[in-house]
Each structure stands twice: as C-alpha cells, then as structure tokens.
Design a protein around this motif. Structure first.
Motif, PDB file in Angstrom:
ATOM      1  N   ARG A 198      69.727 -15.636  24.367  1.00  0.00           N
ATOM      2  CA  ARG A 198      68.599 -16.301  25.009  1.00  0.00           C
ATOM      3  C   ARG A 198      68.533 -15.951  26.491  1.00  0.00           C
ATOM      4  O   ARG A 198      69.550 -15.941  27.190  1.00  0.00           O
ATOM      5  CB  ARG A 198      68.719 -17.824  24.873  1.00  0.00           C
ATOM      6  N   GLY A 199      67.287 -15.693  26.943  1.00  0.00           N
ATOM      7  CA  GLY A 199      67.067 -15.505  28.370  1.00  0.00           C
ATOM      8  C   GLY A 199      67.089 -16.834  29.099  1.00  0.00           C
ATOM      9  O   GLY A 199      67.224 -17.903  28.501  1.00  0.00           O
ATOM     10  N   GLU A 200      66.922 -16.787  30.398  1.00  0.00           N
ATOM     11  CA  GLU A 200      67.006 -18.018  31.200  1.00  0.00           C
ATOM     12  C   GLU A 200      65.939 -19.034  30.812  1.00  0.00           C
ATOM     13  O   GLU A 200      66.161 -20.238  30.900  1.00  0.00           O
ATOM     14  CB  GLU A 200      66.899 -17.668  32.684  1.00  0.00           C
ATOM     15  N   GLY A 201      64.787 -18.565  30.354  1.00  0.00           N
ATOM     16  CA  GLY A 201      63.730 -19.474  29.940  1.00  0.00           C
ATOM     17  C   GLY A 201      63.798 -19.847  28.475  1.00  0.00           C
ATOM     18  O   GLY A 201      62.914 -20.541  27.967  1.00  0.00           O
ATOM     19  N   GLY A 202      64.843 -19.393  27.789  1.00  0.00           N
ATOM     20  CA  GLY A 202      64.995 -19.701  26.374  1.00  0.00           C
ATOM     21  C   GLY A 202      64.393 -18.677  25.441  1.00  0.00           C
ATOM     22  O   GLY A 202      64.489 -18.823  24.218  1.00  0.00           O
ATOM     23  N   SER A 203      63.770 -17.632  25.983  1.00  0.00           N
ATOM     24  CA  SER A 203      63.175 -16.602  25.129  1.00  0.00           C
ATOM     25  C   SER A 203      64.269 -15.797  24.427  1.00  0.00           C
ATOM     26  O   SER A 203      65.393 -15.687  24.925  1.00  0.00           O
ATOM     27  CB  SER A 203      62.292 -15.668  25.952  1.00  0.00           C
ATOM     28  N   LEU A 204      63.929 -15.252  23.275  1.00  0.00           N
ATOM     29  CA  LEU A 204      64.883 -14.453  22.518  1.00  0.00           C
ATOM     30  C   LEU A 204      64.944 -13.043  23.085  1.00  0.00           C
ATOM     31  O   LEU A 204      63.909 -12.418  23.340  1.00  0.00           O
ATOM     32  CB  LEU A 204      64.467 -14.390  21.044  1.00  0.00           C
ATOM     33  N   LEU A 205      66.169 -12.544  23.270  1.00  0.00           N
ATOM     34  CA  LEU A 205      66.393 -11.178  23.737  1.00  0.00           C
ATOM     35  C   LEU A 205      67.269 -10.455  22.721  1.00  0.00           C
ATOM     36  O   LEU A 205      68.064 -11.083  22.012  1.00  0.00           O
ATOM     37  CB  LEU A 205      67.063 -11.172  25.112  1.00  0.00           C
ATOM     38  N   ALA A 206      67.141  -9.127  22.667  1.00  0.00           N
ATOM     39  CA  ALA A 206      67.916  -8.336  21.701  1.00  0.00           C
ATOM     40  C   ALA A 206      68.238  -6.980  22.293  1.00  0.00           C
ATOM     41  O   ALA A 206      67.487  -6.437  23.114  1.00  0.00           O
ATOM     42  CB  ALA A 206      67.129  -8.170  20.400  1.00  0.00           C
ATOM     43  N   GLY A 207      69.370  -6.443  21.861  1.00  0.00           N
ATOM     44  CA  GLY A 207      69.777  -5.118  22.318  1.00  0.00           C
ATOM     45  C   GLY A 207      70.795  -4.526  21.371  1.00  0.00           C
ATOM     46  O   GLY A 207      71.189  -5.158  20.383  1.00  0.00           O
ATOM     47  N   PRO A 208      71.264  -3.301  21.648  1.00  0.00           N
ATOM     48  CA  PRO A 208      72.293  -2.689  20.807  1.00  0.00           C
ATOM     49  C   PRO A 208      73.528  -3.580  20.735  1.00  0.00           C
ATOM     50  O   PRO A 208      73.932  -4.190  21.735  1.00  0.00           O
ATOM     51  CB  PRO A 208      72.590  -1.366  21.524  1.00  0.00           C
ATOM     52  N   GLY A 209      74.144  -3.644  19.564  1.00  0.00           N
ATOM     53  CA  GLY A 209      75.265  -4.553  19.368  1.00  0.00           C
ATOM     54  C   GLY A 209      76.584  -4.068  19.919  1.00  0.00           C
ATOM     55  O   GLY A 209      77.559  -4.835  19.946  1.00  0.00           O
ATOM     56  N   ALA A 246      61.879  -8.542  20.821  1.00  0.00           N
ATOM     57  CA  ALA A 246      62.357  -9.643  19.979  1.00  0.00           C
ATOM     58  C   ALA A 246      61.352 -10.786  20.059  1.00  0.00           C
ATOM     59  O   ALA A 246      60.620 -10.928  21.041  1.00  0.00           O
ATOM     60  CB  ALA A 246      63.737 -10.111  20.438  1.00  0.00           C
ATOM     61  N   HIS A 247      61.353 -11.615  19.001  1.00  0.00           N
ATOM     62  CA  HIS A 247      60.383 -12.705  18.938  1.00  0.00           C
ATOM     63  C   HIS A 247      60.977 -13.884  18.183  1.00  0.00           C
ATOM     64  O   HIS A 247      61.591 -13.709  17.129  1.00  0.00           O
ATOM     65  CB  HIS A 247      59.106 -12.236  18.233  1.00  0.00           C
ATOM     66  N   ASP A 248      60.791 -15.081  18.725  1.00  0.00           N
ATOM     67  CA  ASP A 248      61.169 -16.331  18.070  1.00  0.00           C
ATOM     68  C   ASP A 248      59.872 -17.063  17.766  1.00  0.00           C
ATOM     69  O   ASP A 248      59.154 -17.481  18.683  1.00  0.00           O
ATOM     70  CB  ASP A 248      62.062 -17.154  18.998  1.00  0.00           C
ATOM     71  N   ASP A 249      59.553 -17.215  16.459  1.00  0.00           N
ATOM     72  CA  ASP A 249      58.277 -17.854  16.097  1.00  0.00           C
ATOM     73  C   ASP A 249      58.400 -19.369  15.939  1.00  0.00           C
ATOM     74  O   ASP A 249      57.466 -20.030  15.489  1.00  0.00           O
ATOM     75  CB  ASP A 249      57.688 -17.220  14.840  1.00  0.00           C
ATOM     76  N   GLY A 250      59.546 -19.908  16.313  1.00  0.00           N
ATOM     77  CA  GLY A 250      59.778 -21.344  16.202  1.00  0.00           C
ATOM     78  C   GLY A 250      60.530 -21.746  14.953  1.00  0.00           C
ATOM     79  O   GLY A 250      61.067 -22.849  14.880  1.00  0.00           O
ATOM     80  N   VAL A 251      60.578 -20.856  13.966  1.00  0.00           N
ATOM     81  CA  VAL A 251      61.325 -21.086  12.733  1.00  0.00           C
ATOM     82  C   VAL A 251      62.291 -19.935  12.481  1.00  0.00           C
ATOM     83  O   VAL A 251      63.452 -20.144  12.143  1.00  0.00           O
ATOM     84  CB  VAL A 251      60.373 -21.243  11.527  1.00  0.00           C
TER      85      VAL A 251
END
Length: 345
Positions: A93-104, A145-150
C-alpha cells in the motif's frame, strides 16, 4: 454461488416493504428429487452450445489484468507476494492506501519481497533494507495495480492482450447495502478450464445436489454471450429459495453470476481465474478467486451485514465445498486435453 449459506443465515423479519410479486418469506417447499428419479441433464448440456459460449468468452480481452487476491489481503504495513504467469509480483500500500505492485525479487541480490516492512509508501527489502517504490530505480519498474474495493488486480504484459486503463468490472450492488466474501482455490488447469466449468450450468443439479435443484436454462432468453437460468438454492432436502440468474463473461478470465429475480436480486458471484505458472512437469497451475457480493433490501439483511464477521465463514465454507467439485471438473478438462482426448465434438 455460495449465496445459499447467506440465505440460511439471514434472518427474515418480515418488516421490509413487500411488493405483490415479492413474498415475505423467500423459502419454498421444494422437496429434492430422489437420485433414482432425477432426470439427467446431458441432453440439454449440448457440447456445441457450451462451446459457442466458451469461444465467445475467450474473445473478450482482459487487457492484461489479473486478479491476485482480496482487498483485505494487503494491509498498510507489510508486503505480500503473488505469482502470475510464472512472474513474482509484490503488492503493498502507498501512503494514501492505494495498491502498488512491482517485481517480486529485490534488484540487489534477488530476495523475495514477501512480508517486508512498508514505510512512507515504499517497501523495504528484508535482507538489506533497500527501499523500493515508484520511480526509485530504473532496473525495478512498478506495474499498474488496482483495488476495486473487493478484489486486487495487477496488470502485466500478456500475450495476445492489449493493455487497458482498468480491468473490466461488472455491475455490483451498492456497497452500503451489501457485503462481500472472497475465497481462493488452486488447481492443475488453465484459466479457460475454470471458465468452461461455469459455462456448463447444466451440471449443477447432478454434480451439486446438496446446493441446487430445479435448474433449467431459459434458451429463449439466453444467447452465446449470456445464459439465463432458473434454479433453487437448497437450504435442506425440503426447502429451497428459487431465483433467476444470468451468467456472463466480461473478459476471458472472468464469469459473473447475477441474480436478476427473486431473493437477493442484484447480488453477484464473480469467478476469476489467474494462471500462477507451471510446475516442474510443465503442468499449468491456476488460482480460482471467487467473490460473493450479497445484497438484499430486506430488513433482516441489515442484521446480517452487522453480523458479517460471523456469517462470512459459512458463506466461504459453502463456496469452497462447491469448488472442491468444480476444480476437479476443470482439472479433468485440462487432463483430457493434455492427453489429446476429445469428447462432445
């Protein structure tokens, strides 16, 4: 289709406004047919009909988006990793709670970025504390990346797919008047096999007699891109809740059941299939993620929402029970294809 547990758990106070077409009590006396009297559905489950729907679904471009879990899987302080099409992906999660993604893998020495600390919107490698995030390094670029709430989604370059700004999301009931339950089941198959299972609703009464009965497909209302089904959710061998539902595929890796008439109108069950990779024998491994988003305007459903933490395990348990059967179906479909065997041609 784990709404069956929800219907059992939701109290019916009878105080909600009821139209003449909508009875106060959704339960109906619908005794289950004994197995030796239950009519087979194999004549109705025409292979050509199923194949047309399947081919139509596979032409719907997912835009490179893959479901990687439930929104609740990723918190604010630790990272989580997933594997998608043999690629490790880290989520945080970013500072605002958004979903972030990158290479593992950490670009320093390749450490897996699982369960790492997240601070100031960046994920810190457990081995040496390298901070990673959007724009931190040229050799480690983040993914959309995207969090649709579910559910959580990540977009990766995928052969044959044109990247889109967002995943194709289905219409869901109002968030304030619904609650969601998410389950995941793994299987040895491809995502297409999971979708093919759901495009054969005719197996419901024979394969899942503990959950469904009185199932018919309304051919007149259906088309290659939509199946309309009348079915009863079993609450016991005597009682059921009849509904009318539609199945449709917004993309090639997703199929959605929407209740369009009856108890729970507007509720949806979203089934998503994500290829995680291949084992050492080259067999595909797929995760089926199913979100049941339940809704009702009955007064009793407000009580159910308040008690969601208690009811959700029952809904999840039923969904997993169904997918023990359905994943075996999907795995068998892949195995036959791998052996070069063809049925229903």
């Amino acid at each position: 289709m784990s709404l069956r547990s929800l219907l059992r758990a939701t109290p019916d106070t009878g105080h909600a406004p009821v139209s003449p077409a909508r009875p106060i009590n959704p339960l109906r006396r619908m005794p289950a047919e004994p197995r030796d009297r239950l009519a087979g559905t194999w004549r109705d489950a025409r292979p050509a009909r199923i194949r047309r729907s399947f081919l139509d679904a596979q032409q719907r471009d997912p835009g490179g988006w893959h479901v990687v879990g439930a929104s609740t899987d990723v918190g604010a302080t630790r990272s989580v990793t997933r594997t998608v099409a043999d690629r490790e992906v880290v989520l945080w999660r970013g500072e605002g709670g958004s979903l972030l993604a990158g290479p593992g893998a950490c670009p320093h020495l390749g450490a897996l970025l699982e369960d790492c600390e997240v601070m100031h919107g960046q994920v810190y490698c457990r081995w040496h504390g390298l901070a990673l995030g959007p724009g931190t390094r040229r050799d480690w670029l983040t993914f959309p990346a995207h969090d649709d709430g579910v559910l959580l989604w990540v977009q990766l370059p995928t052969e044959g797919e044109t990247p889109s700004a967002l995943p194709t999301l289905t219409t869901r009931p109002p968030v304030a008047q619904s609650f969601a339950t998410v389950v995941a089941v793994r299987g040895v198959c491809e995502p297409a096999d999971v979708i093919a299972n759901r495009l054969d609703p005719w197996h419901g009464t024979w394969y899942h007699p503990y959950a469904f009965s009185h199932l018919t497909v309304d051919d007149a209302a259906s088309s290659d891109d939509r199946l309309v089904v009348d079915v009863a959710f079993r609450l016991s061998r005597t009682w059921g809740v009849p509904v009318r539902a539609e199945f449709a595929c917004p993309d090639a890796r997703t199929i959605v059941m929407t209740i369009v008439e009856g108890e729970g109108t507007g509720s949806v069950v979203e089934t998503h299939a994500t290829l995680t990779g291949h084992d050492r024998s080259g067999r595909p491994c797929t995760v089926m993620t199913e979100a049941t988003i339940a809704h009702s305007d009955r007064t009793g459903f407000g009580i159910a929402r308040a008690a969601a933490r208690l009811i959700r395990p029952a809904v999840a348990s039923t969904a997993r029970q169904l997918w023990v059967d359905d994943m075996a179906y999907a795995e068998r479909r892949w195995l036959l294809r791998d052996r070069g065997e063809t049925y229903g041609a």
